[in-house]
Design a protein around this motif. Structure first.
Motif, short mmCIF file in Angstrom:
data_model
loop_
_atom_site.label_atom_id
_atom_site.label_comp_id
_atom_site.label_asym_id
_atom_site.label_seq_id
_atom_site.Cartn_x
_atom_site.Cartn_y
_atom_site.Cartn_z
N GLU A 179 0.84 -1.21 0.00
CA GLU A 179 0.00 0.00 0.00
C GLU A 179 0.86 1.25 0.00
N GLY A 180 1.92 1.21 0.80
CA GLY A 180 2.82 2.37 0.88
C GLY A 180 3.45 2.68 -0.47
N LEU A 181 3.88 1.63 -1.17
CA LEU A 181 4.52 1.85 -2.47
C LEU A 181 3.52 2.40 -3.49
N GLU A 182 2.29 1.91 -3.39
CA GLU A 182 1.26 2.44 -4.30
C GLU A 182 1.01 3.91 -4.02
N LEU A 183 1.01 4.26 -2.73
CA LEU A 183 0.77 5.65 -2.35
C LEU A 183 1.91 6.55 -2.85
N THR A 184 3.15 6.10 -2.65
CA THR A 184 4.28 6.92 -3.10
C THR A 184 4.25 7.10 -4.63
N ASP A 185 3.86 6.04 -5.31
CA ASP A 185 3.71 6.13 -6.78
C ASP A 185 2.73 7.24 -7.14
N LYS A 186 1.59 7.25 -6.41
CA LYS A 186 0.53 8.21 -6.71
C LYS A 186 0.97 9.64 -6.46
N ILE A 187 1.75 9.86 -5.37
CA ILE A 187 2.10 11.25 -5.04
C ILE A 187 3.46 11.65 -5.61
N GLY A 188 4.02 10.79 -6.42
CA GLY A 188 5.25 11.16 -7.13
C GLY A 188 6.51 11.14 -6.28
N ILE A 189 6.54 10.28 -5.27
CA ILE A 189 7.76 10.13 -4.44
C ILE A 189 8.35 8.76 -4.77
N VAL A 190 9.67 8.68 -4.76
CA VAL A 190 10.28 7.38 -5.05
C VAL A 190 10.22 6.52 -3.78
N GLY A 191 9.53 5.40 -3.88
CA GLY A 191 9.36 4.55 -2.70
C GLY A 191 10.12 3.24 -2.82
N MET A 192 10.69 2.81 -1.70
CA MET A 192 11.35 1.50 -1.65
C MET A 192 10.79 0.79 -0.42
N GLY A 193 10.52 -0.49 -0.54
CA GLY A 193 9.92 -1.19 0.59
C GLY A 193 10.79 -2.32 1.11
N VAL A 194 10.75 -2.51 2.42
CA VAL A 194 11.43 -3.66 3.03
C VAL A 194 10.40 -4.37 3.91
N VAL A 195 10.23 -5.66 3.67
CA VAL A 195 9.18 -6.40 4.38
C VAL A 195 9.76 -7.04 5.64
N THR A 196 8.98 -6.94 6.72
CA THR A 196 9.42 -7.56 7.98
C THR A 196 9.38 -9.09 7.87
N LEU A 197 10.17 -9.74 8.70
CA LEU A 197 10.24 -11.20 8.64
C LEU A 197 9.09 -11.85 9.38
N LYS A 198 8.51 -11.07 10.30
CA LYS A 198 7.46 -11.64 11.15
C LYS A 198 6.40 -10.58 11.34
N ASP A 199 5.14 -10.97 11.18
CA ASP A 199 4.05 -10.00 11.39
C ASP A 199 3.67 -9.96 12.86
N GLY A 200 2.90 -8.98 13.21
CA GLY A 200 2.39 -8.91 14.58
C GLY A 200 2.33 -7.48 15.05
N CYS A 201 1.92 -7.31 16.31
CA CYS A 201 1.76 -5.94 16.84
C CYS A 201 2.98 -5.52 17.62
N VAL A 202 3.76 -6.48 18.09
CA VAL A 202 4.91 -6.12 18.92
C VAL A 202 6.01 -7.16 18.73
N GLU A 203 7.26 -6.71 18.89
CA GLU A 203 8.43 -7.58 18.77
C GLU A 203 8.47 -8.34 17.45
N THR A 204 8.17 -7.65 16.37
CA THR A 204 8.32 -8.28 15.06
C THR A 204 9.81 -8.20 14.68
N LEU A 205 10.15 -8.74 13.54
CA LEU A 205 11.56 -8.79 13.16
C LEU A 205 11.76 -8.25 11.75
N VAL A 206 12.89 -7.63 11.53
CA VAL A 206 13.25 -7.26 10.17
C VAL A 206 14.71 -7.63 9.95
N ASN A 207 15.04 -7.95 8.73
CA ASN A 207 16.43 -8.22 8.42
C ASN A 207 17.10 -6.87 8.15
#
Ligand code: SF4
Length: 246
Positions: A179-207
């Motif tokens: 969704e974020g990348l679609e939004l940046t596309d729409k408003i003309g900002i260059v967007g790059m996304g990094v996906v977290t390794l684990k979903d959740g509300c707290v103590e998730t992980l990212v590489n």
């Protein structure tokens, strides 16, 4: 037997034929998009990214239906779409000076015992050492990034409006990043996304390697702090999650 078609019947017949040709065309085109996507996913090499992006945008619904039909999970699809967008934006992103970039980290990465308070500009990390945000926020700020720990998309939109960045890195779960990348596309900002390794509300992980791979794009080597280097001095980042905070 001689069949006499009236003008109206001929017209209806023609409309039917044209509709059928259009439907078949859309189907064939969607199958082609899926074939290129699947090949790209399997080989890890993105084929014709510009063509794919434009094509998939045109027939997204049908492509998704075919993906499901051949047993590809929604997660695989989303992750492919993100990879596609990242790969297309990579060059433009690298050309934007770091002063005009922002990075949004999701607040779900923090520790359940996080002592930080929420401010109008997101979570005020105190670098308490209980999660990896404190350490990497420091590294990213040293590189020159404006870093936000965002509780949601409202803050992101507000900060974008306030600081008007030309490029954004968004870290989050699959659907947030898409969704974020679609939004940046729409408003003309260059967007790059990094996906977290684990979903959740707290103590998730990212590489953090993935985050830094993106964050260091186009950064001159003299501007890269030593904390962002591996032991062999390559501009990448050490092993992920267990990186101690300090
Ligand atoms: S390091 Fe993590 S847990 Fe500590 S204040 Fe910052 S975000 Fe919260």
């Amino acid at each position: 037997m001689v069949v006499n078609f009236t003008l109206w019947e001929q017209f209806v017949f023609l409309v039917g034929e044209v509709t059928l040709i259009i439907i078949l065309g859309i189907l064939l085109f969607s199958v082609l998009m899926v074939a290129i996507s699947v090949y790209s996913i399997k080989t890890g090499k993105l084929m014709f990214p510009r063509f794919l992006k434009a094509g998939i945008t045109m027939v997204e619904g049908t492509v998704k239906a075919i993906f499901r039909l051949i047993g590809l999970e929604d997660a695989e699809m989303l992750s492919f779409f993100i990879q596609l967008r990242n790969s297309m934006n990579k060059r433009s992103f690298a050309e934007i000076p770091v002063e005009e970039r922002m990075i949004f980290l999701p607040q779900c990465l923090r520790s359940a015992r996080c002592p930080a308070h929420l401010s109008p500009e997101g979570l005020n990390c105190r670098s308490c050492g209980q999660c990896s945000i404190g350490y990497w926020r420091g590294v990213l700020e040293k590189i020159g990034y404006r870093v936000f720990i965002a509780p949601g998309s409202t803050l992101i939109k507000r900060m974008v409006k306030k600081y008007r960045p030309r490029a954004i890195i968004g870290v989050g779960c699959l659907s947030e990043v898409k969704e974020g990348l679609e939004l940046t596309d729409k408003i003309g900002i260059v967007g790059m996304g990094v996906v977290t390794l684990k979903d959740g509300c707290v103590e998730t992980l990212v590489n953090w390697d993935d985050v830094m791979d993106v964050a260091l794009l186009g950064i001159p080597s003299e501007q890269i702090p030593k904390e962002a280097l591996r032991d062999d001095d390559t501009p990448h980042i050490h092993e992920f999650s267990s990186k101690p905070d300090n």
